[in-house]
Enzyme design. Structure first.
Site: not given
Length: 819
Positions: A340-342, A429
């Site tokens: 997620e993200c990072a 994502s």
């Protein structure tokens, strides 16, 4: 069902008023005053809960109706307030202004919304630095705008002078619970995504104490507690992860696949409930640091890469090529992976021009524009997490861009655009989801880990040239577990915690190197240890590990009859002999479960040394039995080197009267730092003073002192408990597996077990690539006994499979065929 929970929401008219500083200070001040405080944050933010965790000594929690649904907010509040132990009071930090919520949502997910859902009174923090009587109008408007929200009191922040504060107070009709003067030293620094995470601030216990003192001196804590106690009972049941997920049908009893979760300075963001759900679904969760660790934890069956700031640490992430290669190989091999993200940025080919893992064919770069949205997302196809057409809620918060935006199969569709990449084993994502609101995501991820784990367990170490089997040591008292292992061996011989040190401990050790140009001074370390145990500093002596402490005790007096209770760690016996003493042995018997019979200790013994829990037996002697050994003119030394691996530390003598006692502790085992010789002893002031006089000057290094300080904080106490619980689960899995093979196993309370494998089995296991600790160098044990360290279940299964081969076929050749 109704539940009583004193609680407040700390809110503000707008962002930037000082909510985080005041909330964290309140939590710290109440904690220092002896209360058990549960910290919570309205909204999706990960950063503020990091500060809350430091202040409260327990995980910070988020309350967000968008992410989890309105019905789950109050249950999650109650869950956080009772985990790991029930709290006296909950402090909920708001988000933005009191009535500011999701754009277009008419206040949905605002602080006011959460206060109404949880029926919690609001304490309003108002920055008065640029106003005076106008503040009264602001407070009046806040208090009367929505009748479902009770504003019960006000805290005036950044007061310029008593006269200024009095003018503001006279304009307010609500109770003013405190006036906090300006102090730039206690403000939290910011970064491109908001506040700097607590993990990166190096916020020491002293700095947190300063914040707590600042708030305690300015706020009427009893008045705040009175507001909290006015909150009505909640008529909902606490949330429990076990109500929403479970181990998959057909999962082997006791089998728990290992989920590796990214942590450290670059990956600081994840919700506490994520790990709780995974554990409830039958997984074990272990943190790893992509900045510091060379590889994923042994036996990894799934990987979770949460949020953080990889862009800040890009060069260091690139520099750890070994970890990048390990993770790239894991993703390629189909290890179930959520990013997620990072985590997405880290899996890309590059981030800002710096090479990353290369598991996702995309590049990431910083942008000038901040992306901040609160969307609903739809799964466009079946994947590791989602099912086609399924909708979830989430949030995005980043200042980077990934090109291309989506892979061949997208993870989600957000606002009509496909984003991220998804496969049956990978889901990556920008979208952050709270799995307490969508527990099916946690269940699917856990199911994938269970499905992958058998393949992990089948991959026993490859056949390699084994280090030569150690011959009987010329001095058995000097034989240690590290002599049993070597390259190519699965290590169950060394009883050091197998995981890396926590990120905050590594940071403290690294930071200490800046001070190595000066001679070390253990004063701060001894004060920190004293505070940790509720003792006076003159009752604490920092030592270069327990080894130095044993030597100091051996040389303390001309002992007439020193006694060592065996079987136990042999180093105190060796130290006494090295100091010229003739040692008497009191042997605990196998037929008695190696329990200590205090009447077996000679009355004329003037020194008695005993381990608790004892190495290698794992026996935990009752504190009353040990105290009964104390006599006038006798010193009883209790080695508690493994006590921190016992959940709750029952039977510890560290917190009670010390007359006639010396209690030894070491950081080596529990904190995974055998190379840092850090320990301490506790004793009566006169005994500690005598021991100090015998200590070599500057024997406790600057780095060891930093470790003692770091491991004495409230955050360390929480992590120590988590590690102890984890080790207990691993040990129980090991003991159950050994018993299932018909092996005699001694009931243990700590991070290893003593098992009677039989003569020759240790050697056969070694030939198969598995190292366990020989028992015959411990006085009172013979070659049939072995000490086996608790490891994650996947590693334990390698041992059990090898042992089944030995016992079933009777030869190391047969054991090799099992592999």
């Amino acid at each position: 069902m109704t539940t009583r929970l004193p609680r407040i929401v700390v809110a503000a008219p707008a962002t930037g008023q000082g909510k985080t500083t005041v909330s964290t200070g309140l939590m710290a001040a109440l904690t220092r005053a002896g209360h058990v405080v549960s910290g919570h944050k309205v909204g999706p933010d990960y950063i503020d809960p990091g500060y809350h965790a430091l202040a409260c000594g327990r995980a910070g929690r988020n309350l967000d109706p968008h992410l989890v649904g309105e019905d789950r907010v109050a249950p999650l509040l109650l869950h956080g307030a009772r985990t790991p132990v029930p709290a006296d009071v909950a402090v909920v930090e708001g988000v933005m202004g009191l009535f500011d919520g999701r754009v277009g949502g008419e206040g949905f997910s605002s602080t006011a919304h959460v206060a109404a859902l949880t029926r919690t009174p609001v304490v309003l923090v108002v920055d008065i630095s640029r106003s005076s009587r106008s503040i009264g109008a602001v407070v009046h408007g806040m208090a009367t705008y929505d009748s479902s929200v009770e504003v019960a009191g006000v805290l005036l922040n950044k007061a310029g002078s008593p006269r200024h504060a009095a003018e503001v107070t006279s304009s307010i009709s609500l109770p003013v619970l405190g006036t906090i003067p300006r102090d730039p030293a206690v403000a939290a620094p910011s970064r491109h995504l908001g506040l700097v995470p607590a993990e990166e601030r190096e916020l020491s216990a002293a700095a947190l104490d300063a914040l707590a003192d600042h708030v305690a001196a300015s706020v009427d804590l009893e008045a705040v507690l009175a507001v909290a106690r006015s909150a009505p009972d909640l008529d909902v049941a606490p949330w429990s992860p076990h109500d929403h997920v479970s181990p998959p049908q057909g999962a082997r009893p006791g089998h728990r696949p290992l989920v590796a979760v990214a942590g450290g300075r670059a990956f600081t963001f994840r919700y506490a409930e994520t790990e709780e759900l995974l554990r409830a679904a039958g997984c074990d969760v272990v943190a790893f640091d992509p900045l510091a660790d060379a590889a994923l934890p042994r036996g990894t069956a799934a990987v979770y890469l949460g949020g953080g700031f990889p862009e800040v640490h890009a060069a260091d992430l690139t520099g750890n090529a070994a970890m990048r290669a390990s993770l790239r190989a894991a993703v390629a091999a189909g290890v179930p992976t959520v990013a997620e993200c990072a985590g997405l940025l880290y899996l890309c080919d590059a981030l800002g021009g710096e090479p990353m893992v290369g598991a996702v064919a995309a590049s990431a770069a910083m942008t000038e524009r901040l992306t901040l949205r609160y969307p609903a997302a739809t799964a466009p196809a079946d994947s590791l997490l989602g099912r086609a057409g399924e909708e979830v809620t989430g949030h995005e918060f980043h200042r980077t861009h990934v090109d291309p935006v989506a892979g061949d199969v997208a993870a989600w569709t957000v606002d009509g655009t496909d984003v991220g990449v998804a496969t049956p084993t990978l889901h990556a994502s920008y979208l952050h989801t709270h799995w307490a609101g969508h527990p099916q995501l946690a269940q699917r991820f856990a199911d994938a880990a269970h499905a992958y784990a058998p393949a992990v367990e089948e991959r026993a170490p490859a056949s390699v040239s084994r280090p030569p089997l150690s011959a009987p040591h010329p001095d058995p008292l000097r034989h240690h577990g590290d002599a049993e292992t070597g390259d190519g061996l699965v290590d169950l011989a060394v009883n050091v915690h197998p995981g890396p040190p926590p990120a905050w401990l590594t940071e403290a050790l690294v930071a200490s190197l800046e001070d190595v140009g000066s001679y070390p001074d253990p004063t701060a370390a001894e004060r920190a240890v004293a505070a940790h145990h509720g003792r006076n500093p003159d009752e604490v002596l920092a030592t270069a590990g327990a080894a130095e402490a044993f030597g100091l005790v051996a040389r303390l007096r001309p002992w007439r009859r020193p006694v060592v209770v065996h079987p136990q760690f042999t180093e105190p016996h060796a130290a006494l002999e090295q100091a010229g003493h003739e040692v008497s042995v009191v042997a605990c018997r196998a037929e008695d479960g190696f329990a200590l019979d205090p009447t077996a200790v000679p009355e004329d013994a003037d020194l008695v040394v005993v381990g608790n829990p004892t190495n290698p037996t794992g026996v935990l002697h009752p504190a009353d039995v040990l105290r009964a050994l104390v006599r006038p003119g006798r010193l009883v030394v209790v080695d508690e080197a493994f006590m921190d691996a016992v959940p709750g530390e029952p039977e510890s003598l560290a917190g009670g009267p010390l007359d006639g006692l010396v209690v030894l502790r070491s950081l080596t085992k529990h904190w995974s730092v055998p190379g840092v010789r850090a320990g301490y002893l506790l004793g009566a002031p006169d005994v500690v003073a005598d021991l100090r006089r015998g200590q070599t000057p500057w024997s406790v290094s600057t780095t060891a002192g930093a470790a003692l300080v770091a491991c004495s904080t409230p955050a360390a106490r929480v992590e120590a408990g988590r590690r102890a619980d984890e080790l207990a689960a691993w040990r129980d899995h090991l003991a159950t597996g050994l018993a299932g093979l018909g092996v005699e196993v001694l009931a243990s309370s700590t991070s290893f077990v003593l098992a009677r494998l039989g003569a020759g089995v240790r050697e056969a296991l070694r030939e198969a690539g598995v190292a366990v600790r020989r028992g015959d160098t411990f006085p009172g044990l013979d070659a049939s006994w072995c000490r086996i360290a608790a490891r994650e279940p996947a590693t334990t299964e390698v041992l059990l499979a090898a042992l089944a081969g030995v016992r079933g076929r009777g030869s190391s050749d047969a054991l090799q065929r099992v592999r």
